[in-house]
Design an enzyme around this catalytic site. Sequence first.
Site, short mmCIF file in Angstrom:
data_model
loop_
_atom_site.label_atom_id
_atom_site.label_comp_id
_atom_site.label_asym_id
_atom_site.label_seq_id
_atom_site.Cartn_x
_atom_site.Cartn_y
_atom_site.Cartn_z
N LYS A 128 5.03 3.33 5.97
CA LYS A 128 4.56 3.19 4.59
C LYS A 128 4.79 4.51 3.83
O LYS A 128 4.63 5.59 4.40
CB LYS A 128 3.07 2.84 4.57
CG LYS A 128 2.77 1.46 5.13
CD LYS A 128 1.28 1.16 5.09
CE LYS A 128 0.48 2.14 5.89
NZ LYS A 128 -0.93 1.76 6.09
N GLY A 148 -8.20 1.64 -0.08
CA GLY A 148 -7.96 0.41 0.67
C GLY A 148 -6.54 -0.11 0.63
O GLY A 148 -6.28 -1.25 1.03
N THR A 149 -5.59 0.72 0.18
CA THR A 149 -4.20 0.22 0.07
C THR A 149 -3.65 -0.21 1.44
O THR A 149 -3.04 -1.28 1.56
CB THR A 149 -3.25 1.29 -0.52
OG1 THR A 149 -3.50 2.53 0.15
CG2 THR A 149 -3.44 1.46 -2.00
N GLY A 150 -3.86 0.63 2.44
CA GLY A 150 -3.29 0.34 3.77
C GLY A 150 -3.90 -0.90 4.38
O GLY A 150 -3.20 -1.76 4.95
N CYS A 151 -5.24 -1.04 4.26
CA CYS A 151 -5.93 -2.22 4.82
C CYS A 151 -5.42 -3.48 4.14
O CYS A 151 -5.14 -4.51 4.79
CB CYS A 151 -7.44 -2.12 4.59
SG CYS A 151 -8.20 -0.69 5.35
N THR A 183 -6.81 3.81 -5.49
CA THR A 183 -5.97 3.33 -4.39
C THR A 183 -6.79 3.18 -3.10
O THR A 183 -6.22 3.22 -2.01
CB THR A 183 -4.81 4.30 -4.14
OG1 THR A 183 -5.36 5.61 -3.95
CG2 THR A 183 -3.81 4.30 -5.27
N1 LIG Z 1 0.50 4.85 -6.16
C1 LIG Z 1 1.17 3.87 -5.56
N2 LIG Z 1 2.02 3.08 -6.25
C2 LIG Z 1 2.69 2.05 -5.66
N3 LIG Z 1 2.57 1.78 -4.35
C3 LIG Z 1 1.75 2.54 -3.60
C4 LIG Z 1 1.01 3.62 -4.14
N4 LIG Z 1 0.25 4.18 -3.13
C5 LIG Z 1 0.51 3.47 -2.03
N5 LIG Z 1 1.41 2.49 -2.29
C6 LIG Z 1 1.89 1.46 -1.37
O1 LIG Z 1 0.72 0.91 -0.74
C7 LIG Z 1 0.99 0.55 0.61
C8 LIG Z 1 0.01 1.31 1.51
O2 LIG Z 1 0.55 2.58 1.72
P1 LIG Z 1 -0.23 3.92 2.02
O3 LIG Z 1 -1.00 4.31 0.81
O4 LIG Z 1 0.79 4.90 2.51
O5 LIG Z 1 -1.23 3.47 3.16
P2 LIG Z 1 -2.64 4.05 3.60
O6 LIG Z 1 -3.67 3.46 2.71
O7 LIG Z 1 -2.73 3.57 5.01
O8 LIG Z 1 -2.58 5.54 3.48
C9 LIG Z 1 2.47 0.89 0.83
O9 LIG Z 1 3.22 -0.26 0.54
C10 LIG Z 1 2.73 2.00 -0.20
O10 LIG Z 1 4.10 2.12 -0.55
C1 LIG Z 2 -13.90 0.94 7.40
C2 LIG Z 2 -12.65 1.55 6.89
N1 LIG Z 2 -11.47 1.20 7.43
C3 LIG Z 2 -10.32 1.75 6.98
C4 LIG Z 2 -10.34 2.69 5.96
C5 LIG Z 2 -9.09 3.33 5.48
O1 LIG Z 2 -8.48 2.42 4.68
P1 LIG Z 2 -7.12 2.62 3.89
O2 LIG Z 2 -6.64 1.28 3.52
O3 LIG Z 2 -6.20 3.49 4.65
O4 LIG Z 2 -7.62 3.27 2.58
P2 LIG Z 2 -8.00 4.72 2.14
O5 LIG Z 2 -8.89 5.39 3.12
O6 LIG Z 2 -6.65 5.37 1.99
O7 LIG Z 2 -8.69 4.49 0.87
C6 LIG Z 2 -11.59 3.02 5.41
N2 LIG Z 2 -11.67 3.92 4.41
N3 LIG Z 2 -12.73 2.45 5.90
#
Ligand SMILES: Nc1ncnc2c1ncn2[C@@H]1O[C@H](COP(=O)(O)OP(=O)(O)O)[C@@H](O)[C@H]1O
Ligand SMILES: Cc1ncc(COP(=O)(O)OP(=O)(O)O)c(N)n1
Length: 278
Positions: free
Chosen positions: A174, A210-213, A208
Site C-alpha cells: 500500500k 482506518g484506511t488500512g482496515c 484518514t
Molecule cells: N491521502 C490519501 N489519498 C488517497 N489514497 C490514500 C490516501 N492515504 C492512503 N490512501 C490509500 O488508502 C489505502 C490504505 O493505505 P495506507 O494508508 O498506506 O494503509 P494504513 O492505514 O495501513 O497505513 C491504500 O490504498 C492507499 O493508497
Molecule cells: C483496533 C485497531 N485496529 C487497527 C488500527 C489501525 O488501523 P489503520 O486502518 O491502519 O488506521 P490508522 O491507525 O492508520 O488510522 C487501529 N487504529 N485500531
Amino acid sequence: MVQVVMTVAGSDSGGGAGIQADLKTFQELGVFGTTAVTAITVQNTKGVREVCPMTPAVVADQMDAILEDFDVACIKTGMLFSADIIRAVAQKLHEFNRPLLVIDPVMIAKGGQSLLLEEAITALKTELLPLATIVTPNIPEAEVLAEMKIETQEDVEVAAKKLLQLGVKAVVMKGGHRKNNENAEDIVYMENGEQFTVSAKWVETKDTHGTGCTFSAALTAELAKGVPLQKAIGTAKQFIQAAISHGLSIGHGHGPTNHFAYRTFNEVKMKEDVINES
Ligand SMILES: Nc1ncnc2c1ncn2[C@@H]1O[C@H](COP(=O)(O)OP(=O)(O)O)[C@@H](O)[C@H]1O
Ligand SMILES: Cc1ncc(COP(=O)(O)OP(=O)(O)O)c(N)n1
C-alpha cells in the site's frame, strides 16, 4: 445466498478502524460480518489510550463458535497484538481447513501507539503469513516484515518478493505512506511473478483514520463473493478512494473514512482506470 466473513481484529471504541470499520465495510459490500475480538482499544480520533488484549483462549473460542456454525468464505486479520494470539489464530485456521485469508499486518496506530508487540513479529511471519491468500502491508509494516528500509521503487519490489518467499500468495504494497504518491498507487505482486498497480487520486486530508482496515475489509468482502483477486483489489481501491475523498471531519484528531461513500457517491464507483497492468 449471502456470504459470511469474519474479522479477527481489535475493537476501536472510536469506530473508525478495527472491527468497527470492518463490519461497516462488510455491510456496505453486502456480506455478513462476524468477529473474533483480539483486544479492546480505548481509542478515538486523537489516538489510542489503552490496549486491553483478550486471552488467546477467548480469541480461539470466538473463532470456534463462528467456524463451527457458519460456512465462512473469507477471514481477515487485523490487530493481533501478541505471539500467543497469533499462534491461537493460526491453529484455528489449520483446524478449519484454511479458508481464504486476508492479513492486514497491523502494527502501529496513526498516533504512534503499538498494536503489535515486538515479540509477535516472528510468529506473524512464520506461523500466519504462510497461510495468507494476500497480505496488505503499508510501507512501515513491509519494512519490519522484510527487515529492510524501503526508499525506492526497487526496494518495494525486493521487500514484496521477500514476503512472497514466506509463502504468501499475493502482496499489496500500500502506498499511503510513500512520498510524492500523487496517484495513490498501491503495487500488487503475485506468487506467479505477475504484478499490477491500482491507483486513484491522492486526497489532501487529515481524515484518514482506518484506511488500512477499510481497504482490507473491502478486499475480504469481494473475495468472499468469489470475485477474482485482481478485480477484488480494484473494487477495494474504489471503496477506499470513495471513503477517503468523502472522509468525515468528526472528532478532534484524524477523522474516520466514510464507509457509506462508495454506495452514495457512485461517480467514484464508475471510475474504470483503477487497475493498470504492467
Ligand atoms: N491521502 C490519501 N489519498 C488517497 N489514497 C490514500 C490516501 N492515504 C492512503 N490512501 C490509500 O488508502 C489505502 C490504505 O493505505 P495506507 O494508508 O498506506 O494503509 P494504513 O492505514 O495501513 O497505513 C491504500 O490504498 C492507499 O493508497
Ligand atoms: C483496533 C485497531 N485496529 C487497527 C488500527 C489501525 O488501523 P489503520 O486502518 O491502519 O488506521 P490508522 O491507525 O492508520 O488510522 C487501529 N487504529 N485500531
